[in-house]
Design a protein around this motif. Sequence first.
Motif, PDB file in Angstrom:
ATOM      1  N   ASN A  65       4.504  -2.388   5.268  1.00  0.00           N
ATOM      2  CA  ASN A  65       3.219  -2.594   5.454  1.00  0.00           C
ATOM      3  C   ASN A  65       2.753  -3.587   6.847  1.00  0.00           C
ATOM      4  O   ASN A  65       3.398  -4.243   6.592  1.00  0.00           O
ATOM      5  CB  ASN A  65       2.347  -2.485   4.417  1.00  0.00           C
ATOM      6  N   THR A 118      -7.886  10.173  -0.573  1.00  0.00           N
ATOM      7  CA  THR A 118      -8.999  10.694   0.192  1.00  0.00           C
ATOM      8  C   THR A 118     -10.089  11.677  -0.170  1.00  0.00           C
ATOM      9  O   THR A 118     -10.339  11.266  -1.843  1.00  0.00           O
ATOM     10  CB  THR A 118      -7.858  12.122   0.739  1.00  0.00           C
ATOM     11  N   SER A 121       1.147  -1.188  -0.093  1.00  0.00           N
ATOM     12  CA  SER A 121       0.260   0.040   0.122  1.00  0.00           C
ATOM     13  C   SER A 121       1.382   1.469   0.043  1.00  0.00           C
ATOM     14  O   SER A 121       1.993   1.719   0.925  1.00  0.00           O
ATOM     15  CB  SER A 121      -0.799  -0.033   0.906  1.00  0.00           C
ATOM     16  N   THR A 140      -6.944   1.904  -2.402  1.00  0.00           N
ATOM     17  CA  THR A 140      -6.227   2.117  -2.074  1.00  0.00           C
ATOM     18  C   THR A 140      -4.688   2.550  -3.177  1.00  0.00           C
ATOM     19  O   THR A 140      -4.882   1.932  -3.843  1.00  0.00           O
ATOM     20  CB  THR A 140      -5.708   1.009  -1.429  1.00  0.00           C
ATOM     21  N   ALA A 174      -2.807   1.132  11.171  1.00  0.00           N
ATOM     22  CA  ALA A 174      -1.122   1.637  10.508  1.00  0.00           C
ATOM     23  C   ALA A 174      -0.487   1.362  11.622  1.00  0.00           C
ATOM     24  O   ALA A 174      -0.206   1.817  12.812  1.00  0.00           O
ATOM     25  CB  ALA A 174      -1.126   3.700  10.294  1.00  0.00           C
ATOM     26  N   SER A 224      -2.196  -2.612   5.265  1.00  0.00           N
ATOM     27  CA  SER A 224      -1.937  -0.872   6.029  1.00  0.00           C
ATOM     28  C   SER A 224      -1.575  -0.116   4.855  1.00  0.00           C
ATOM     29  O   SER A 224      -0.862  -0.137   4.526  1.00  0.00           O
ATOM     30  CB  SER A 224      -1.381  -1.607   7.223  1.00  0.00           C
ATOM     31  N   THR A 225      -1.760   0.999   5.468  1.00  0.00           N
ATOM     32  CA  THR A 225      -1.016   2.282   4.917  1.00  0.00           C
ATOM     33  C   THR A 225      -0.469   2.263   5.502  1.00  0.00           C
ATOM     34  O   THR A 225       0.461   1.149   6.870  1.00  0.00           O
ATOM     35  CB  THR A 225      -1.261   3.245   5.549  1.00  0.00           C
ATOM     36  N   GLY A 284      -0.674   4.326   0.637  1.00  0.00           N
ATOM     37  CA  GLY A 284      -1.745   5.403   0.995  1.00  0.00           C
ATOM     38  C   GLY A 284      -3.057   5.187   0.940  1.00  0.00           C
ATOM     39  O   GLY A 284      -4.040   4.238  -0.977  1.00  0.00           O
ATOM     40  N   ARG A 285      -3.810   5.328   1.360  1.00  0.00           N
ATOM     41  CA  ARG A 285      -5.795   5.294   0.986  1.00  0.00           C
ATOM     42  C   ARG A 285      -5.918   7.018  -0.148  1.00  0.00           C
ATOM     43  O   ARG A 285      -5.340   8.116   0.320  1.00  0.00           O
ATOM     44  CB  ARG A 285      -6.622   5.351   2.249  1.00  0.00           C
TER      45      ARG A 285
END
Length: 710
Positions: free
Chosen positions: A575, A67, A62, A409, A516, A589-590, A64-65
Amino acid sequence: MPLPQRSGPPAAAGPRRLARAAAALAAALALSSPLDAAGAASAAAREVPAADVDVRINTQASLGRMTDVARGVNTAVWDSHMNDPEVAALMKAADVGAMRYPGGSYADIYHWETHTAPGGYVAPGTGFDAFMGTVRAAGAQPILIANYGSGTPEEAAGWVRYANVTKDYGVRYWEIGNEIYGNGHYGNGWEHDEHEDKSPREYARQVRAYAEAMKAVDPTVEIGAVLTTPGHWPDGVVGEGDPGDWNHTVLSEVTDVIDFVSVHWYAGGSDTTAEDAMARLARLPGELREVRNQIDRYAGADSPRIGIALTEINTNTGGALLTARPNGLFAADAYLTALENGVFTVDWWNTHNGPGRITTVDGETDYGDMGMLSSGSCTGDVCEPAPNTPFHPYYGMKMTSELGTAGDTLVAAASSAQDVSAHAVHRRDGRLSVLLVNKDPDAARTVDLAYTGFTPSAAAPEVSRYARGDSDITDVTGDGASASRVTVPPYGMLAVTLAPQAGTGPAASGAGTPGAPRLEAVTDTTARLSWEGARGAARHLVQERDGAHTRLVGETTGTSVTLRNLPPGSTHTVNVLAADASGRLSAPSTPLTFTTGTPPDAACTVTYHRDTSWGNGFVATVTVRNLSDTPITGWTVDWDWPTDRQSVSSGWNATFHQTGRHVRVTAPESAGPLAPDGGSAVSFGFVGANDGPNPEPTVFRLNGAVCSGG
């Protein structure tokens, strides 16, 4: 030093332009076809051309997500078209989540209550309430810039009260000023600032005052402080009487009251070509990493709470090649590159801007306009198309919305070719979307796709394209693309979306996604991590990422682990994944990135001090002490630069040699021994060069032994 960058309307600040036109041949999209059983024998007799690009996507890594404000644009009160109904419709179609107001440098002369900007032009119908009507119609959120240059904390607090109490707009993001480092403190002054003291220390003091006044009205607002982008002027420049450069001075005093930092990124000056701009984008990840390093240094464990906003981006600050196809490719590449490297919002400069130098690029008129949409204005006898006609950068931004939206993601994707970029998003519904950007103006590129952590179904992928001949994002699903191979047209973009094979992927796992990871403690060789456990997890796996590859570095049935045998001064990105009782893996996870330290009980110590800096060069002094119980004669000191654009130009009191990133410094023949137990010290200095960020080396070695300090 590079010229400072300024935001403003064409009449006040001049359009930002690129310098050189590029011409390219037209080509059609060719998509490879999968073989069926009946055609296998005849196909075997034909020679199948090899792909010229390999792309690997790893959904277990990942980045990151996404936004809800990931894609953003700037708007300006001098733009008479900013609130046209077509603007809201176009922004909604591109999934734009953020609109920044009241417009770059104008923010520091603009008074929201009277809707005036003394010394500048304010167009009719561009007041705050009208702007909020456009924001709401677009389904976006505002990012507001409080007037620092000629305003007060009380004026900003009044704006918060009107926006969030009186009108209930729920404005979340508030920057304190625009490019305040351009207020003349470092010699160049384009940003209006009426404070007698224009130093970074005064700005930091005022940020605290603004934050206190604004959060007293609405504690939920998030406050952003202005930073310079590492590697861009005036990064590294220390003003007279200042304790450090802009970023270090500001961050040392405000991390407890801010919620994000705001930086701007432009590829270069007026001589920057389209090819230059796209190539220089490779520097952005390192520059954003240095922003995070600086936040880490001053915020410590609180660092993850402080976001990074890239509130202005474009290829250039002047010249042509701004509405052309290459800038559309750049826009798509830039949005995703920034989001993949820790930015929560990327805001293009500008929605409308106005024409500048007229050229011909790729067979089309380029209007030298920094806007995404036409303003309908003219340069001489050449006029832009009707107002709100999208330029190529708009479609570049819109193409990124083909990949995913808030909550999806971003995952690692790596291309074997420098002129073909790859970006990927693993969607919440399990699908995987890949964006391929072909920056070659002459040749189509055939791409082989390979996956880690994702198994595509047998169904043909959904495919959309933006290339020569397309007037908008074009659905080309069913034209023969497969999950393993596609062909991207020259100067074109292809978005490929694949469904997962049934029973595979995170949706098939009984474990949820872990929280995270947090860095609890770090030494020179160990790092202790913890995280919020996932529901249904039988165990947690910690994976380290290197590009699009990952390797298992820790495993536990609990929610913490200590990583051991790490090299001193090394940087790691990890991660956490959860496995259910059957071993099926969750989504990652982030990520967390951390750097190990140096041993506190080393037999030597090194102090590295940057004496002065001027943006793309610096002078540094290195001091070494021998802490062992025996003298050292004939010493060498070694270090590695954190980036490949740092170097030693010349030095004194020693002999310097650099190979790649590695620097070796050798004692002069006349040097005496280094006394034991720190009884003497040796110092040497050098002039260095940096093209981009200039982070300090993380570890030094004396005759091969790791020293403490740095």
